[in-house]
Scaffold this motif. Sequence first.
Motif, mmCIF file in Angstrom:
data_model
loop_
_atom_site.group_PDB
_atom_site.id
_atom_site.type_symbol
_atom_site.label_atom_id
_atom_site.label_comp_id
_atom_site.label_asym_id
_atom_site.label_seq_id
_atom_site.Cartn_x
_atom_site.Cartn_y
_atom_site.Cartn_z
ATOM 1 N N UNK A 1 -7.648 -2.654 -0.895
ATOM 2 C CA UNK A 1 -6.712 -1.793 -1.622
ATOM 3 C C UNK A 1 -5.299 -2.355 -1.526
ATOM 4 N N UNK A 2 -4.877 -2.711 -0.308
ATOM 5 C CA UNK A 2 -3.518 -3.213 -0.108
ATOM 6 C C UNK A 2 -3.310 -4.519 -0.867
ATOM 7 N N UNK A 3 -4.296 -5.414 -0.820
ATOM 8 C CA UNK A 3 -4.182 -6.678 -1.550
ATOM 9 C C UNK A 3 -4.115 -6.435 -3.052
ATOM 10 N N UNK A 4 -4.948 -5.517 -3.552
ATOM 11 C CA UNK A 4 -4.911 -5.177 -4.976
ATOM 12 C C UNK A 4 -3.555 -4.583 -5.350
ATOM 13 N N UNK A 5 -3.016 -3.710 -4.494
ATOM 14 C CA UNK A 5 -1.706 -3.114 -4.762
ATOM 15 C C UNK A 5 -0.637 -4.202 -4.852
ATOM 16 N N UNK A 6 -0.709 -5.191 -3.951
ATOM 17 C CA UNK A 6 0.274 -6.270 -3.970
ATOM 18 C C UNK A 6 0.177 -7.075 -5.270
ATOM 19 N N UNK A 7 -1.034 -7.365 -5.709
ATOM 20 C CA UNK A 7 -1.214 -8.117 -6.966
ATOM 21 C C UNK A 7 -0.663 -7.330 -8.145
ATOM 22 N N UNK A 8 -0.994 -6.035 -8.220
ATOM 23 C CA UNK A 8 -0.487 -5.200 -9.320
ATOM 24 C C UNK A 8 1.041 -5.154 -9.312
ATOM 25 N N UNK B 1 -2.048 4.023 -13.475
ATOM 26 C CA UNK B 1 -1.946 2.793 -12.694
ATOM 27 C C UNK B 1 -0.675 2.027 -13.048
ATOM 28 N N UNK B 2 -0.350 1.980 -14.325
ATOM 29 C CA UNK B 2 0.867 1.274 -14.747
ATOM 30 C C UNK B 2 2.107 1.907 -14.127
ATOM 31 N N UNK B 3 2.154 3.232 -14.057
ATOM 32 C CA UNK B 3 3.288 3.919 -13.435
ATOM 33 C C UNK B 3 3.323 3.667 -11.928
ATOM 34 N N UNK B 4 2.164 3.737 -11.294
ATOM 35 C CA UNK B 4 2.102 3.640 -9.838
ATOM 36 C C UNK B 4 2.492 2.260 -9.344
ATOM 37 N N UNK B 5 2.290 1.229 -10.162
ATOM 38 C CA UNK B 5 2.476 -0.142 -9.690
ATOM 39 C C UNK B 5 3.688 -0.848 -10.296
ATOM 40 N N UNK B 6 4.473 -0.152 -11.072
ATOM 41 C CA UNK B 6 5.702 -0.728 -11.629
ATOM 42 C C UNK B 6 6.880 0.071 -11.084
ATOM 43 N N UNK B 7 7.625 -0.511 -10.148
ATOM 44 C CA UNK B 7 8.686 0.253 -9.484
ATOM 45 C C UNK B 7 9.833 0.577 -10.421
ATOM 46 N N UNK C 1 0.827 -1.205 0.000
ATOM 47 C CA UNK C 1 0.000 0.000 0.000
ATOM 48 C C UNK C 1 0.858 1.251 0.000
ATOM 49 N N UNK C 2 1.938 1.248 0.793
ATOM 50 C CA UNK C 2 2.783 2.428 0.906
ATOM 51 C C UNK C 2 3.551 2.743 -0.357
ATOM 52 N N UNK C 3 4.110 1.719 -1.000
ATOM 53 C CA UNK C 3 4.868 1.929 -2.240
ATOM 54 C C UNK C 3 3.964 2.502 -3.327
ATOM 55 N N UNK C 4 2.793 1.904 -3.493
ATOM 56 C CA UNK C 4 1.874 2.376 -4.528
ATOM 57 C C UNK C 4 1.377 3.790 -4.200
ATOM 58 N N UNK C 5 1.121 4.074 -2.925
ATOM 59 C CA UNK C 5 0.657 5.414 -2.554
ATOM 60 C C UNK C 5 1.712 6.473 -2.857
#
Length: 573
Positions: free
Chosen positions: A503-510, A408-414, A308-312
């Motif tokens: 939200x956190x679970x979805x963030x982890x999957x993404x 979303x692609x930017x937020x979830x791809x480190x 959750x924190x990384x995506x936020x």
Amino acid sequence: MTVTPAAAVAAPVTELTRLLGELTAPGEPFSGERLAALDEREAFPADACRALDDFGLPRYYVPAEHGGALDDFGVVTRLLRAVSRVDLTVAAAHGKTYLGAVATWIAGDPRRAARLGRRIREGAVVSCALTERHHGSDLLAGEVAAERVDGDGGWRLTGEKWLINNITRADLVTVLARTSPEGGPRGFSLFLVDKERLAPGALSPLPKVPTYGIRGADISGLAFHDAMLPDDALIGAPGQGLEIILKALHVTRTGCMGMSLGAGDHALELAARFTAEAADRGTPLARVPHVRRELGEAVAGLLLAEAAGVVAARSVHALTGEMSVVSAVAKAFVPAQVDDLVARLLHTLGPYGLTDADPHGHFAKLERDHRIIGIFDGSSLVNRNALIDQFPRLARAYRKGRRDEAGLAEATDVHAPLRPFRPEALSLLSGTGASVVAALPSAVDRVRDLAASGGASGGLATLAEGVRRATDGLHERMATVRYSPRAVPGHAFGLAEQYELCFAAAAAIHLWLSRPDRVDETWLRACLVKALTDLGEPVEAAERDAFDVLTDVLLSAPGTVPSLLDPLEGAAR
């Protein structure tokens, strides 16, 4: 704000982590003995803060376009995490400048922003004074007033701000003041008060407030006595104070999340060291089944919070218009998850003499210190209330699958480059809902397809399907919530907590799907098991073995904590 490549992002975190390792030696500013002694005396950690100044940490509180080094909000989050991993009091004391200055960056006046940036780089400390003694988090009830002065212009500031971090030691203070007697959403303005420019007697410090945690921090207040402020002290336009500060909070909560994650790192490090050294009637604790399971679930909780924190933090750049939702979710969820982690470890390890084996009280201090992080920049209650206010639009957006695919692609791809942060894109309400959650069904479909082709296990696909079913049902319940603004039903806060987990679970999957290899699904399985368990959803007993695997990872590398980030960024923490 130009965003740097991943390697450059990791570099300052790596360097600060190395420096902190040196500064924890006996006699150094971050040594356990010195910090414990300061905590006992409730004394400010001045030497430790000075060491961070010497490193150049204040530069990362200032955006690059205003002369600083901040071009990725994930960097300052990880820097504060690194400090918090050693001591939360120091992180809260030093990091307040980042929290106190953001309103000026949001307001958008380049000259004033550059001037403040220069002061911070030169060592000035900035605080942010919002709350008052009798009004708590109700900013609309604030009584501190600023009046226009005829003739030479300027403002006269009167009243008392209280329970503010670093306000006595600060050189500059961002102050929210009532500028219209009637108050209301447009009745407040923000001012950057420079103490050096005030006349003698214009302000007086209030006594330090004894606190349960971060005892050495400067938690106190200021009383303004007809303090005369120049016109250029105004941040933004008159009447924009609440809007600016609410938008600023969407950003500053990333720093709070970093501090919580650092506290979680510290707790797991202490527990791992203790578990490796202690025994129960001759059996090493690391081999006691229920201790191993509890340790693994604690690691899973931290990984879920990290997702959750990384995506936020990345969403500040990539999904800026959704930060009213994202920041509220993450700020309520991450500190609560770390509080639960610490409580779990205390409960599990306490009977084995954890306190006696902790000569400087590190774990007890950590537990006390972290309690206050959940209050910074809006308590969990405040953030969940803000989330509930958007239930109708979140339910509609989820039903329609409305999302910002590129963001979303930017937020979830480190590894993806981030777009520059645009403060003007911040909004008090999200027009697109929450893309991270709205895209969950399609992400689960991808996991299912990978399982069908051998790219993922069937167990992972089953867990992901469970998260989707729980999220579907949750949004149906969210859509039925009806209330008046002053009478939010109690069950809505429970729904908000469930939304945070989804939200956190979805963030982890993404995040897992964005990895180019996806060779290791253990951490994701553990995250999903943890989320589903906390949601009260059924989980196969065999899936809980993922917790034991995380315990092995935790205990196999002393001094490190499992991370969902790649080796480059994980090592840099």
